[in-house]
Motif scaffolding. Structure first.
Motif, short mmCIF file in Angstrom:
data_model
loop_
_atom_site.label_atom_id
_atom_site.label_comp_id
_atom_site.label_asym_id
_atom_site.label_seq_id
_atom_site.Cartn_x
_atom_site.Cartn_y
_atom_site.Cartn_z
N ARG A 104 0.83 -1.20 0.00
CA ARG A 104 0.00 0.00 0.00
C ARG A 104 0.87 1.25 0.00
O ARG A 104 0.51 2.27 -0.60
CB ARG A 104 -0.93 -0.01 1.22
CG ARG A 104 -1.89 1.16 1.26
CD ARG A 104 -3.01 0.93 2.24
NE ARG A 104 -3.92 -0.12 1.75
CZ ARG A 104 -4.95 -0.56 2.44
NH1 ARG A 104 -5.20 -0.09 3.65
NH2 ARG A 104 -5.73 -1.49 1.93
N THR A 105 2.02 1.19 0.68
CA THR A 105 3.01 2.28 0.60
C THR A 105 4.07 1.89 -0.41
O THR A 105 4.67 0.82 -0.30
CB THR A 105 3.64 2.56 1.96
OG1 THR A 105 2.64 3.05 2.86
CG2 THR A 105 4.74 3.62 1.84
N THR A 161 1.23 6.49 -0.32
CA THR A 161 0.42 5.47 0.35
C THR A 161 -1.02 5.61 -0.11
O THR A 161 -1.60 6.71 -0.01
CB THR A 161 0.49 5.63 1.88
OG1 THR A 161 1.85 5.56 2.30
CG2 THR A 161 -0.32 4.54 2.57
N VAL A 162 -1.59 4.54 -0.60
CA VAL A 162 -3.00 4.55 -0.98
C VAL A 162 -3.84 4.44 0.29
O VAL A 162 -3.77 3.45 1.02
CB VAL A 162 -3.32 3.39 -1.95
CG1 VAL A 162 -4.82 3.40 -2.28
CG2 VAL A 162 -2.49 3.50 -3.22
N ILE A 217 1.10 11.51 0.06
CA ILE A 217 2.35 11.65 -0.68
C ILE A 217 3.38 12.35 0.19
O ILE A 217 3.10 13.38 0.81
CB ILE A 217 2.13 12.45 -1.99
CG1 ILE A 217 1.22 11.65 -2.93
CG2 ILE A 217 3.44 12.79 -2.67
CD1 ILE A 217 0.87 12.37 -4.21
N VAL A 218 4.58 11.76 0.27
CA VAL A 218 5.69 12.35 1.02
C VAL A 218 6.84 12.57 0.05
O VAL A 218 7.33 11.62 -0.57
CB VAL A 218 6.15 11.45 2.18
CG1 VAL A 218 7.31 12.10 2.93
CG2 VAL A 218 5.00 11.17 3.14
N ILE A 245 -1.99 15.37 0.76
CA ILE A 245 -3.04 14.42 0.40
C ILE A 245 -3.45 14.70 -1.04
O ILE A 245 -3.71 15.85 -1.42
CB ILE A 245 -4.27 14.55 1.32
CG1 ILE A 245 -3.89 14.29 2.77
CG2 ILE A 245 -5.37 13.58 0.87
CD1 ILE A 245 -3.32 12.92 3.04
N GLU A 246 -3.47 13.64 -1.83
CA GLU A 246 -3.89 13.75 -3.22
C GLU A 246 -5.21 13.01 -3.41
O GLU A 246 -5.32 11.84 -3.03
CB GLU A 246 -2.82 13.16 -4.15
CG GLU A 246 -3.23 13.11 -5.62
CD GLU A 246 -2.18 12.43 -6.48
OE1 GLU A 246 -1.27 13.15 -6.95
OE2 GLU A 246 -2.25 11.20 -6.66
N VAL A 247 -6.19 13.68 -3.99
CA VAL A 247 -7.46 13.05 -4.33
C VAL A 247 -7.57 13.00 -5.84
O VAL A 247 -7.60 14.05 -6.51
CB VAL A 247 -8.66 13.82 -3.73
CG1 VAL A 247 -9.96 13.12 -4.10
CG2 VAL A 247 -8.52 13.94 -2.21
#
Length: 488
Positions: A377-378, A387-388, A400-401, A465-467
């Motif tokens: 997942r990461t 990471t989803v 996202i990092v 955070i990405e959407v």
């Protein structure tokens, strides 16, 4: 001129769900907080006289490998060299490319100490003594392997039958150097495939057999001469690949077309089983190849019920179990002899007696084309991780990092738009023809079909955070125009 060559790769399918194709076994974190790869680096950093390490790995693992090495401060004085494979072709082609690299760099006296990146060794001093003996034999023209004193009938390892004992001062100009086990090195009589249990029991009882560790030591020139004699096709294609490769670059990226045409063959089959001057240095330095969850469990001391726990678990009326949990509480009631490994997106439950069969799960996942055989997942990327968090029909959410100073590629998506919210740090965002700074608790929107790029200009991690929204959200919907990491 002794240079450790670390072979880092391989999916480690018996250690699923922690080891996966995009996050293979060498990156697996141990309970003490270091990965197998980092432990290997520390091991070679302790060998007297070692100044440089050559790592062979897939180009997809290069940046993750560099990050792992950077975190090992004790190895900061070492020089690092890399040869990157475009695909896997087994150990004989990989070691051939390492030998060509070191022969070009160091000349005829270049000596390789070949070590897999996913082994553990408890006795560093004993290991160093064995390496010293092997290096002397290698300088005397031997192809040297390391054999491990067996203490039980293991069916998961190959075996080495020892032959004539070499003089205690062989290859050392008259100076005696004892092996880690106290035994003198021997000529190899033969290599034996993984035996059944009865045969393995006979091997351990007779005392002439050692486990085949998969570690080697030899001069580059000696190995290439043996490769030319016993596996001429591998030798010829290795030379062609090296000639077609830009060897003056750093890291060295092997020519994809030529390397893909290399035979898929191990060093044992190609050379060691056929060559005449093959020696084995016996060792008893606490070696383990960490080849299954049973082996991993031995790294954690048992409680009074024989249970071993890494993470958080509550076990009631349960015995002889191994439980490993990554972030969640695991509870078990009235069970015996189980392996339980919990990750954010997959759970393994297996009978401890069937630990070797975990690889069959991976085979099934591949047949189903389920991404759990390949990705966690990461997911690590050269610029950081994503990471989803959640996904469903028409949407996906990611954390996202981005590392300080790093940048994603300049890219575009055909089928999805993206909304970015900065959680911490500052983002520099290229969005079409414009460029803006997005700070903590601010956001921006990227329409589908728009070239864009995310950059971390700061000195701390950028977390956002990405959407994603759209009709197709696969990772292959990326058109890269420019990339710092050679992926465009």
């Amino acid at each position: 001129m002794l240079t450790p060559v670390i072979l880092s790769g391989g999916a480690g399918t018996r250690l699923w769900p922690v080891s996966r194709e995009a996050h293979p076994k060498p990156f697996m974190m141990l309970p003490e907080g270091r990965s197998l790869l980092q432990k290997t680096l520390l091991r070679v950093a302790g060998i007297p006289g070692v100044q440089r390490v050559l790592t062979l790995t897939n180009r997809e693992y290069f940046f993750k490998t560099k990050d792992e090495y950077t975190a090992v401060k004790a190895a900061a004085d070492l020089a690092f060299d890399y040869v990157l494979e475009p695909c896997g072709r087994n150990t004989a082609p990989a070691i051939a490319m390492a030998a060509l690299r070191l022969l070009e760099a160091d000349g005829p006296e270049a000596t390789l100490l070949v070590l897999p990146a996913d082994h553990l060794i408890e006795d560093q001093a004993g290991f160093e003594r064995a390496v010293q003996q092997a290096a002397h034999l290698a300088r005397d023209g031997y192809l040297v392997t390391f054999g491990i004193q067996p203490n039980y009938p293991e069916t998961g390892f190959g075996y080495i039958e020892t032959g004539e004992t070499l003089a205690a001062d062989a290859g050392n100009g008259g100076e005696t150097v004892a092996c880690a086990s106290g035994l003198a090195p021997c000529l190899v009589k033969c290599f034996v495939e993984k035996p059944d249990f009865m045969t393995a029991t006979e091997y351990v009882a007779c005392g002439r057999f050692l486990w085949n560790s998969g570690m080697f030591c030899f001069k580059a020139e000696t190995f290439l001469d043996a490769l030319r004699e016993h596996a001429p096709e591998v030798h010829e294609r290795a030379l062609r690949c090296w000639e077609a490769t830009a060897c003056d670059s750093a890291p060295v990226e092997l020519d994809g077309t030529h390397f893909a045409n290399m035979p898929d063959i191990s060093i044992d089959y190609a050379v060691m089983e056929k060559a005449a001057r093959v020696a084995v240095v016996p060792g008893d330095f606490g070696w383990s190849d960490i080849g299954s969850w049973s082996a991993v469990s031995e790294l954690t001391p048992p409680d009074e019920m024989g249970n071993r726990v890494a993470g958080e678990a509550v076990l009631v009326d349960s015995t002889n179990c191994y439980v490993q949990s990554d972030g969640r509480l695991v509870a078990a009631v009235g069970v015996d002899n189980l392996i339980v490994v919990d990750t954010p997106d997959a759970l393994l439950i297996a009978n401890r007696d069937r630990a070797q069969d975990v690889k069959k799960v991976v085979q099934e996942l591949k047949l189903l084309d389920h991404e759990a055989y390949r990705l966690h997942r990461t997911v690590s990327r050269p610029w950081g991780t994503y990471t989803v968090l959640e996904e469903g029909r028409g949407f996906k959410m990611k954390r996202i990092v981005v590392k300080p100073g790093a940048a994603l590629s300049l890219q575009m998506h055909h089928h999805r738009s993206e909304h970015w919210v900065v959680v911490s740090g500052t983002a520099r965002v290229v969005n079409g023809d414009g460029e803006i700074l997005v700070r903590t608790n601010e956001s921006t929107y990227i329409p589908a079909g728009t070239p864009h790029r995310l950059i971390n200009p700061g000195v701390i991690d950028l977390v956002m955070i990405e959407v994603q929204s759209g009709e197709y959200l696969g990772e292959d919907d990326i058109v890269r125009f420019d990339d710092r990491y050679g992926r465009a």
